[in-house]
Design an enzyme around this catalytic site. Structure first.
Site, short mmCIF file in Angstrom:
data_model
loop_
_atom_site.label_atom_id
_atom_site.label_comp_id
_atom_site.label_asym_id
_atom_site.label_seq_id
_atom_site.Cartn_x
_atom_site.Cartn_y
_atom_site.Cartn_z
NE ARG A 18 -2.06 -1.44 3.48
CZ ARG A 18 -2.31 -1.05 4.72
NH1 ARG A 18 -3.39 -0.37 5.00
NH2 ARG A 18 -1.50 -1.39 5.70
CG ASN A 36 -3.96 -4.44 3.77
OD1 ASN A 36 -3.40 -4.41 2.69
ND2 ASN A 36 -3.30 -4.38 4.90
#
Length: 89
Positions: A18, A36
């Site tokens: 990320r 996520n």
């Protein structure tokens, strides 16, 4: 402007995916987020110039060195959902 929602599966959680995605998105001038998902995948929403969204999509197929990307899916998204800046959620 163009927007797309990507779902990236593989070894993509716990490997700086990320944060690395955010770095790439900011370099490309994109807005959106990376988060996520409970199934172990990562969702990425990106909005900006079509070429920049496409470039991020290509980068997502590889990801950072620690990741292993098995698949990437892409669907059209609403630009308004991208918000401002690029966030890691």
């Amino acid at each position: 402007m163009h927007a797309a929602r990507f779902r990236v599966a593989g070894k993509v959680q716990g490997v700086w995916f990320r944060a690395s995605t955010r770095e790439q998105a900011l370099k490309l001038g994109l807005r959106g987020y990376a988060k996520n998902l409970p199934d172990g995948s990562v969702e990425v929403l990106a909005a900006g110039a079509a070429a920049a969204v496409d470039a991020l999509g290509q980068w997502l197929r590889v990801g950072p060195p620690q990741a292993r990307v098995d698949s990437v899916s892409r669907v059209v998204a609403e630009e308004a959902q991208a918000g401002r800046g690029f966030e890691v959620l």
